[in-house]
Design a protein around this motif. Structure first.
Motif, short mmCIF file in Angstrom:
data_model
loop_
_atom_site.label_atom_id
_atom_site.label_comp_id
_atom_site.label_asym_id
_atom_site.label_seq_id
_atom_site.Cartn_x
_atom_site.Cartn_y
_atom_site.Cartn_z
N TYR A 174 46.50 35.40 32.78
CA TYR A 174 45.86 35.20 33.95
C TYR A 174 45.16 33.78 33.86
O TYR A 174 45.42 33.05 35.04
CB TYR A 174 44.36 36.18 34.18
N ILE B 231 45.65 35.62 44.21
CA ILE B 231 44.80 35.57 43.12
C ILE B 231 43.57 35.74 43.43
O ILE B 231 42.84 34.66 44.28
CB ILE B 231 44.73 34.37 41.90
N HIS C 262 39.22 38.61 38.96
CA HIS C 262 40.22 38.49 38.07
C HIS C 262 41.57 39.18 38.14
O HIS C 262 42.24 39.83 37.31
CB HIS C 262 39.81 38.53 36.71
#
Length: 114
Positions: free
Chosen positions: A45, A24, A29
């Motif tokens: 997310y 991640i 993002h």
């Protein structure tokens, strides 16, 4: 009169968070698994990031609603179930070192192998 709400959301850790093949990038993002981009909505997310920030910890629906949707969310708590299902589908379940598990009667947890 203006209302102010305290923000219970934790700021994302700077840089990159990685669990085995799950990566991640908090600055961009983005989420990748085995270097393949995973297309997530902003809410998916945030949900994944919340799970990763609380490894092996059971989070109930209300905790997830507060952390991801915010304390002022007034909808059904079953929305968490829908988003967890979508997240599992997009991430697939064939990972051996981590998974998003249902803990019956309690909630969900991001299970990681030590």
């Amino acid at each position: 009169m203006r209302r102010t709400y305290t923000n219970t959301r934790q700021p994302p850790p700077a840089g990159t968070v990685q669990w085995d093949t799950l990566k991640i990038d908090t600055a961009g993002h983005t989420v990748t698994i085995e270097d393949e981009y995973v297309d997530l909505t902003p809410r998916e997310y945030q949900l994944l990031l919340t799970f990763v920030q609380h490894p092996n910890q059971v989070l109930d629906r209300q905790q997830l609603l507060d952390l991801v949707w915010g304390e002022d969310y007034e909808g059904e708590d079953r929305v968490v179930d829908v988003f967890v299902k979508r997240l599992r589908q997009k991430l697939s379940d064939d990972h051996t070192s981590w998974s998003i598990e249902t803990v019956r009667g309690a909630g969900y947890k991001f299970k990681v192998e030590a």
